[in-house]
Each structure stands twice: as C-alpha cells, then as structure tokens.
Scaffold this motif. Structure first.
Motif, PDB file in Angstrom:
ATOM      1  N   GLY A 147       0.961  -1.252  -0.008  1.00  0.00           N
ATOM      2  CA  GLY A 147       0.126   0.158   0.048  1.00  0.00           C
ATOM      3  C   GLY A 147       0.790   1.136   0.069  1.00  0.00           C
ATOM      4  N   THR A 150       2.737   2.522  -2.985  1.00  0.00           N
ATOM      5  CA  THR A 150       2.024   3.075  -4.339  1.00  0.00           C
ATOM      6  C   THR A 150       2.079   4.518  -3.988  1.00  0.00           C
ATOM      7  OG1 THR A 150      -0.190   3.338  -2.928  1.00  0.00           O
ATOM      8  CG2 THR A 150       0.314   1.283  -4.399  1.00  0.00           C
ATOM      9  N   ILE A 331     -11.219   0.642 -11.570  1.00  0.00           N
ATOM     10  CA  ILE A 331     -10.703  -0.356 -10.776  1.00  0.00           C
ATOM     11  C   ILE A 331     -10.768  -1.496 -11.900  1.00  0.00           C
ATOM     12  CG2 ILE A 331     -11.452  -2.153  -9.186  1.00  0.00           C
ATOM     13  CD1 ILE A 331     -12.847  -0.067  -7.672  1.00  0.00           C
ATOM     14  N   MET A 374      -4.379   2.263  -6.847  1.00  0.00           N
ATOM     15  CA  MET A 374      -5.191   1.171  -6.574  1.00  0.00           C
ATOM     16  C   MET A 374      -4.878  -0.007  -7.585  1.00  0.00           C
ATOM     17  SD  MET A 374      -8.723   3.073  -5.432  1.00  0.00           S
ATOM     18  CE  MET A 374      -9.866   1.806  -5.497  1.00  0.00           C
ATOM     19  N   THR A 378      -3.830  -4.687  -7.433  1.00  0.00           N
ATOM     20  CA  THR A 378      -4.883  -5.440  -7.872  1.00  0.00           C
ATOM     21  C   THR A 378      -4.409  -6.349  -8.866  1.00  0.00           C
ATOM     22  OG1 THR A 378      -5.689  -3.872  -9.445  1.00  0.00           O
ATOM     23  CG2 THR A 378      -6.813  -3.870  -7.246  1.00  0.00           C
ATOM     24  N   GLY A 382      -0.792  -6.084 -10.880  1.00  0.00           N
ATOM     25  CA  GLY A 382      -0.505  -5.145 -10.195  1.00  0.00           C
ATOM     26  C   GLY A 382       0.889  -5.094 -10.169  1.00  0.00           C
ATOM     27  N   PHE A 407      -6.089  -1.623  -0.012  1.00  0.00           N
ATOM     28  CA  PHE A 407      -6.906  -1.240  -1.074  1.00  0.00           C
ATOM     29  C   PHE A 407      -8.135  -0.443  -0.619  1.00  0.00           C
ATOM     30  CE2 PHE A 407     -10.354  -2.403  -3.883  1.00  0.00           C
ATOM     31  CZ  PHE A 407      -9.913  -1.969  -5.201  1.00  0.00           C
ATOM     32  N   CYS A 411      -9.877   3.360  -1.163  1.00  0.00           N
ATOM     33  CA  CYS A 411     -11.174   3.468  -1.634  1.00  0.00           C
ATOM     34  C   CYS A 411     -11.904   4.618  -0.853  1.00  0.00           C
ATOM     35  CB  CYS A 411     -12.107   2.125  -1.451  1.00  0.00           C
ATOM     36  SG  CYS A 411     -11.723   1.036  -2.858  1.00  0.00           S
TER      37      CYS A 411
END
Length: 433
Positions: A147, A150, A331, A374, A378, A382, A407, A411
């Motif tokens: 996370g 990113t 997404i 995100m 994924t 990803g 993730f 959101c």
C-alpha cells in the motif's frame, strides 16, 4: 450503428492483441493504424509521424527521464538504507512499531523518486528482511509495503502526474503541489490502520531488546538529511517558481549523484546499472504514451470519443454518480493495464465528461493517480505485487490478500477526496493568489 460496429471492432482487436501478450505500445499503434486505414480515408502514416513528434518534443517530457534517473540513482545507493536506520528510533514507541517505517520511508522516498515500483523495491529490500528477523506479522508487513509503495505516484514529483499534466494541458507545478496533502492524508490513514492493528494485537510487532534514547533519535537525524534536502530542493524550486519541473528534475539528478558519492555508495557499475535502468523504464513509458496518443487521435477522428461523451452526458448523471461509475471502470482497467495506459487510453473520453460535470482538471488528475495506485495492488497485473513477489517467497494471490485492507483504505480516501475536494485544491489555490 456504424460507429458502434467500429468501436466494438477496435475494442476487440485491442483485447486480442493484449490477450496475446503483444507489447502494450505496439497493440495501441496497430489498433490506431487499423482504425484509420480501414474506416477512414486518412494517411495513417503521416498522421503517426505528426503525433509522435508533437507528443514527444515538448520540454516537459524531458522531466520524465530525469526523474526516473534520479530514482534509479537513489535506488542503487545507500541513501534508502540510511533512511530506514534514521526513521527506526522514532517509531519504536508507536503501536505497530517499525511497521510505520514502511509507511514513512515510502512517503519520503516517494518524494524524491516519482516511481511506485522503485519505492516499493527500495524500501522492501531493507524492511522485509528486518521484519522477518524480528518475527513481525508478515501479512501486515507485506500489505503495508504494497500500500505505502503506491505513494510513489501520489507524492510529488510523480511520473504519472507528468504524463497526465502533458495530456490534459494543466499546470504540472499545480499538479505536483496538489498531490502533497492527499499523499500525507493517505500515509496517515495507513499509519492509523497499523496503530489500530497494533492496539488490537501487539503480537504483530513484537517488542525488541533495542531501547532508543532521545540521544539516539537526535543522532539519527543526519541519516535523514539527504532525502529531506532533496525534497526541499526539488519541490521547493518548483513551488517557489525558481525552476520549472524540467529544471528541477535536472537539479534532482545532480543532488542524488552528490549524496550518493557523499555516502560512497555509488560505484561505476552501480552508475551504469542506474543509467540502463532509466533507459529501459523511459523507453517503456514513452512507447506506451506514443502508442496511446496515436490511438486517441484515431478514435477522435472516428468520432468515438465525442459520441461516448454525448451519450453519457445525455444520461444526466449526478457528479457523484459519474465519479462512482468512473471508479468502477478504473478498478476494472487497473486489473488489466498499467497506470500509464490507463491515463492515455481513458483521458480523451473521461476528461470532457469531468469538465462538463463541473470537476476541476487538477482534482481529477489526483483522483486518477489514486485510481492508478489502487491498480498497483490489484491482480493480475498489479506491478507492486510482482515487485514484492520478487522480494519474498509468497505468491501473488497471497500478497494481494495482504494488500486488500490497504486497497479498501484507498477507496475510503477516494470518498474523502471526492466529498472534500479542497484537500486537493487548497494548495494549488494558494499559487494563484
């Protein structure tokens, strides 16, 4: 009806090419060329030459390879390792302990690298081994790294912000400063989640025999100095108007070389590896950008962009519902495409809709960067998941499950940025006063 057939044909060709593992840039070029050749009487080769020249000859594009080179130099020097050692004494009393180093080291390294993959790889090489030795919970260790890695796209300088700024024709300086508060907000949300996990279960970060004093903390500050100085030089020069983003990127390269030599951690072999890594990364990015620009021009000539925009506009969606639908779309795209492709393939369609709905293009740029963040965690494509797979013995599915809470936190951050757009627009607004 004819336009629908054309759109479905081009979309089908793109799916076939990408599904057949053809290079993304080549797939985009072939679909764009086919659309112009078979559906319009337009010299596709001449148009391609014009698009390639116009899309790559701007001075702003020079900032991209320089920021990549700066990140590569830092990636191969001892600066990131010093960053971990400098942050560790400050994190030992917080619930979750050194897990917060994943967050804050990623945030600080992101502010000088501009790359999510480079941030994840650099921080992960240092922290994951240390967490395993100290018997930390590996699921949250890996998830927090995925996370926080990113943040390399959101905290400026950012390569994807450069691409968006060029394509959307908005101020890159304003985009950079707009990402600052959302980046801090997301880092604090991640850190808050780790604190909550640490309070619920202290075993995720077992106590260590090392006890840091305030003297240790003060002595650790020089280890943080190179990164802090680089942040101040690169971002400060842009925000004060002393340098353009392109000039600041050159200053950043010189600064990273200086600190790498100062720490005696960059030999000739590492420097050559940094140059080669920068060349490979830039070729990949520019190939995708050029291919997508050509495809965008093609679908523009075909009238597909205008038709889609007019159709969605005729639905009279509320601004929030439009963002919700776009979020679902991004997404899904993020599961199949890399961030640069997401920007250049969708922007000709989504940007007119966003402007028509009353959203600021600067705000949409930051929103789009969060969507790309995100996409980094994924499956099946990803990038951060594959970077971490190369650092551990875990499979991609296990890493994706570890990253799932982060993730969902992204959101939640997207909702906050949508409901309170001033989080994004406050600092750029100060530049115009």
């Amino acid at each position: 009806m004819e336009l629908l057939i054309t759109s479905l044909t081009l979309a089908g060709l793109l799916v076939v090419f990408l599904g057949g593992s053809l290079w993304i840039g080549m797939s985009l070029f072939l679909v764009g060329f086919g659309g112009l050749t078979f559906f319009l009487d337009i010299p596709a080769g001449t148009l391609m030459a014009n698009v390639l020249w116009n899309g790559t000859n701007g001075s702003a594009m020079l900032a991209l390879p320089l920021f990549v080179l700066m990140g590569e130099i830092l990636f191969r020097s001892r600066i990131a390792e010093n960053l971990f050692q400098g942050l560790s004494p400050w994190m030992d009393r917080i619930p979750g302990r050194l897990l917060h180093v994943n967050i804050f080291a990623s945030a600080m390294f992101a502010a000088v690298s501009g790359s999510s993959a480079a941030t994840t790889a650099t921080v992960g090489k240092i922290t994951l081994r240390e967490f395993q030795r100290r018997q930390y919970n590996m699921s949250i260790s890996i998830g927090s790294l995925a996370g926080a890695g990113t943040l390399g796209f959101l905290i400026p300088p950012s390569m994807v912000m450069l691409v968006y700024g060029i394509m959307a024709d908005v101020s890159i300086g304003k985009l950079f400063i707009a990402g600052f508060l959302p980046g801090i907000l997301l880092a604090l949300i991640f850190s808050g989640y780790i604190i909550a996990c640490g309070l619920r279960d202290a075993a995720i970060a077992p106590p260590d025999e090392t006890r840091y004093t305030w003297k240790d903390r003060l002595y650790s500050l020089p280890l943080l100095a190179p990164v802090i100085i680089l942040i101040l030089i690169v971002l400060g020069s842009i925000y004060t108007g002393w340098a353009t983003p392109t000039e600041a990127s050159a200053v950043g390269v010189v600064g990273s070389l200086f600190f790498a030599m100062l720490t005696k951690s960059l030999d000739w072999q590492a420097f050559k590896a940094a140059l080669m890594g920068a060349v490979k990364t830039n070729c990949m990015i520019m190939w995708i950008v050029c291919g997508a620009s050509y495809l965008s021009v093609s679908i523009g000539y075909l009238g597909i962009t205008q038709s889609i925009s007019e159709y969605i506009a005729s639905l009279h969606l509320s601004p929030y519902l439009l963002i919700f639908i776009l979020t679902l779309m991004y997404i899904v795209m993020g599961c199949l495409l890399d961030g640069f492709s997401m920007i250049v393939m969708s922007l000709p369609i989504t940007l007119p809709l966003i402007k028509q709905a009353g959203f600021d293009p600067i705000w949409f740029g930051i929103y789009l960067v969060v969507m790309i963040e995100m996409a980094q965690i994924t499956p099946p494509v990803g990038f951060n998941l594959f970077v971490i797979k190369g650092l551990t013995d875990k499979d991609v599915g296990e890493i994706a499950m570890a990253a799932l809470p982060f993730f969902l936190l992204m959101c939640a951050a997207t909702v906050l940025l949508t409901v309170f757009p001033q989080i994004v627009l406050y600092l750029p607004g100060l530049m115009t006063r």
